[in-house]
Design an enzyme around this catalytic site. Structure first.
Site, PDB file in Angstrom:
ATOM      1  N   ASP A   1     -15.660  -0.947   8.575  1.00 14.10           N
ATOM      2  CA  ASP A   1     -16.659  -1.132   7.270  1.00 14.10           C
ATOM      3  C   ASP A   1     -17.555  -2.367   7.603  1.00 14.10           C
ATOM      4  O   ASP A   1     -17.143  -3.270   8.169  1.00 14.10           O
ATOM      5  CB  ASP A   1     -15.463  -1.680   6.096  1.00 14.10           C
ATOM      6  CG  ASP A   1     -14.478  -0.585   6.092  1.00 14.10           C
ATOM      7  OD1 ASP A   1     -14.839   0.585   5.855  1.00 14.10           O
ATOM      8  OD2 ASP A   1     -13.327  -0.869   5.363  1.00 14.10           O
TER       9      ASP A   1
ATOM     10  N   GLU B   1     -14.525  -5.093   8.735  1.00 16.43           N
ATOM     11  CA  GLU B   1     -13.436  -5.046   9.151  1.00 16.43           C
ATOM     12  C   GLU B   1     -12.819  -3.719   9.884  1.00 16.43           C
ATOM     13  O   GLU B   1     -14.118  -3.075   9.491  1.00 16.43           O
ATOM     14  CB  GLU B   1     -11.942  -5.242   8.111  1.00 16.43           C
ATOM     15  CG  GLU B   1     -12.226  -3.973   6.901  1.00 16.43           C
ATOM     16  CD  GLU B   1     -11.005  -4.346   5.858  1.00 16.43           C
ATOM     17  OE1 GLU B   1     -10.034  -5.055   5.985  1.00 16.43           O
ATOM     18  OE2 GLU B   1     -11.231  -3.688   4.892  1.00 16.43           O
TER      19      GLU B   1
ATOM     20  N   ASN C   1     -10.031  -0.662  10.183  1.00 14.22           N
ATOM     21  CA  ASN C   1      -9.009  -0.146   9.979  1.00 14.22           C
ATOM     22  C   ASN C   1      -8.461   0.826  10.985  1.00 14.22           C
ATOM     23  O   ASN C   1      -9.174   2.177  11.206  1.00 14.22           O
ATOM     24  CB  ASN C   1      -9.361   1.010   8.514  1.00 14.22           C
ATOM     25  CG  ASN C   1      -9.658  -0.212   7.587  1.00 14.22           C
ATOM     26  OD1 ASN C   1      -9.055  -0.843   6.584  1.00 14.22           O
ATOM     27  ND2 ASN C   1     -11.063  -0.303   7.493  1.00 14.22           N
TER      28      ASN C   1
ATOM     29  N   TYR D   1      -9.544   4.335  -4.962  1.00 15.13           N
ATOM     30  CA  TYR D   1      -8.217   5.487  -5.129  1.00 15.13           C
ATOM     31  C   TYR D   1      -8.292   5.967  -6.374  1.00 15.13           C
ATOM     32  O   TYR D   1      -7.721   7.165  -6.705  1.00 15.13           O
ATOM     33  CB  TYR D   1      -7.074   4.860  -4.804  1.00 15.13           C
ATOM     34  CG  TYR D   1      -6.914   4.257  -3.263  1.00 15.13           C
ATOM     35  CD1 TYR D   1      -7.040   5.074  -2.334  1.00 15.13           C
ATOM     36  CD2 TYR D   1      -6.940   2.864  -3.033  1.00 15.13           C
ATOM     37  CE1 TYR D   1      -7.147   4.749  -0.850  1.00 15.13           C
ATOM     38  CE2 TYR D   1      -6.747   2.338  -1.804  1.00 15.13           C
ATOM     39  CZ  TYR D   1      -6.911   3.128  -0.879  1.00 15.13           C
ATOM     40  OH  TYR D   1      -6.790   2.871   0.502  1.00 15.13           O
TER      41      TYR D   1
ATOM     42  N   GLY E   1      -7.130   5.726   5.050  1.00 13.49           N
ATOM     43  CA  GLY E   1      -6.645   6.423   4.021  1.00 13.49           C
ATOM     44  C   GLY E   1      -6.958   7.929   4.322  1.00 13.49           C
ATOM     45  O   GLY E   1      -8.100   8.097   4.836  1.00 13.49           O
TER      46      GLY E   1
ATOM     47  N   GLU F   1       1.029  -1.333  -0.062  1.00 13.46           N
ATOM     48  CA  GLU F   1       0.051   0.141   0.036  1.00 13.46           C
ATOM     49  C   GLU F   1       0.806   1.239   0.183  1.00 13.46           C
ATOM     50  O   GLU F   1       0.554   2.347   0.255  1.00 13.46           O
ATOM     51  CB  GLU F   1      -0.832  -0.140   1.274  1.00 13.46           C
ATOM     52  CG  GLU F   1      -2.078  -1.016   0.939  1.00 13.46           C
ATOM     53  CD  GLU F   1      -2.857  -1.050   2.382  1.00 13.46           C
ATOM     54  OE1 GLU F   1      -3.729  -0.125   2.447  1.00 13.46           O
ATOM     55  OE2 GLU F   1      -2.739  -2.024   3.280  1.00 13.46           O
TER      56      GLU F   1
END
Length: 318
Positions: free
Chosen positions: A262, A275, A277, A221, A281, A27
């Site tokens: 999420d 999940e 995070n 993205y 981002g 990533e």
């Protein structure tokens, strides 16, 4: 509720700040984009912030650069899995976001889902895949479509949506290129949502819509046709349920500071956790800044509030 009190003089209060981004995970490119945004936001806010890319600069600057704290924007392995958090703990440098255990648990999709199950939190049914898996039997148990995922990657890297039993082995091979541990998950047919956490507060939910088969790397993205709906369109009662479930999931892994959860709705309209995070981002396509803006918090204030959570409790509580 700790949202991080904003100091009158950021340069004096925070001292010299290392913004950790880049790294050498899969990533890296996303982290570079996120890190540049965070660095610029902090500098606009008067913080004495400087970039540190472990893949280029190494980690020595953290020891001899005179830093008072670190803002972690490293996505994926080495930055989101407890490794850099452990190093910072060992050298006594305050840092943003979750600690070692919460970071490691959240990065590992298998252990995180096992934790959800143990805590009685709803998550799609799943199992492990390996070279000896009986592909038709897997489909018989979980149905179609299915999602196949490497356990230790983010940004949808290595994930495949499988709609036919004949494609399951190939999807496992794709995921196995990224990690030895591969899981397969029952498909949820409902809408996808994400909930950002800032301190102990769940921000407004965002509904994700994409013409892609699923919310993959390109949709996240690169694409301009992904839709982010905030308000998310759910009745207030149902959105509140998503927010409370997200707070419970974040608390279950031991998350702190900031993060993102999420979720998807199942066939019966019930939310299922996908999940957690712990270093989401922060690019111009990213979800935490969108949710913060919906809550009246612009980007520059957001990064200052995240950093303010590293201050001593008496100065950081709101």
């Amino acid at each position: 509720m700790n949202l991080g009190r904003l100091p009158d003089d950021p340069r004096t209060a925070f001292g010299r700040v290392a913004v950790l981004f880049g790294g050498d995970s899969a990533e890296r490119e996303v982290s570079l984009k996120s890190g540049r945004q965070v660095l610029a936001g902090l500098q606009r806010g008067g913080v004495d912030a400087h970039p540190v890319d472990p893949a280029v600069d190494g980690l020595q600057p953290l020891f001899d650069g005179g830093y008072a704290r670190a803002f972690i924007v490293l996505h994926g392995r080495g930055g989101e899995d407890g490794v850099i958090q452990g190093l910072l703990e060992a050298c006594g440098l305050p840092y943003t976001g979750s600690g070692v255990l919460a970071s490691a648990l959240s990065m590992d999709k298998l252990r995180c889902k096992q934790l959800f199950v143990g805590a009685g939190l709803p998550t799609p049914e799943f199992e492990l895949l390996d070279a000896g898996s009986d592909w038709p039997e897997v489909v018989a148990r979980l149905g179609l479509p299915l999602f196949v995922k490497p356990a230790l990657e983010g940004s949808s890297i290595g994930i495949s949506k499988v709609t036919a039993v004949a494609d399951l082995e190939a999807a496992w091979r794709t995921a196995a290129r990224y990690d030895d541990t591969v899981l397969v998950e029952r498909f949820c047919s409902g809408a996808e949502y994400t909930v950002a956490l800032l301190g102990e507060r769940a921000l407004p939910a965002i509904r994700l819509e994409t013409p892609h088969d699923f919310y993959d790397y390109d949709a996240k993205y690169l694409a301009d046709d992904t839709r982010y709906l905030c308000p998310c369109g759910l009745p207030a009662e149902e959105e509140a349920r998503l927010l409370r479930l997200s707070e419970r999931a974040f608390a279950a892994v031991g998350g702190r500071g900031w993060g993102r959860v999420d979720l998807m709705l199942d066939d019966d309209g019930q939310p299922r956790l996908l999940e957690v995070n712990t270093v989401p981002g922060m690019t111009d396509h990213s979800l935490v800044p969108m949710a913060a803006r919906a809550a009246g918090i612009e980007f520059d204030e957001l990064v200052l509030r995240i950093l303010a959570a590293t201050l001593p409790t008496e100065a950081g509580d709101d």
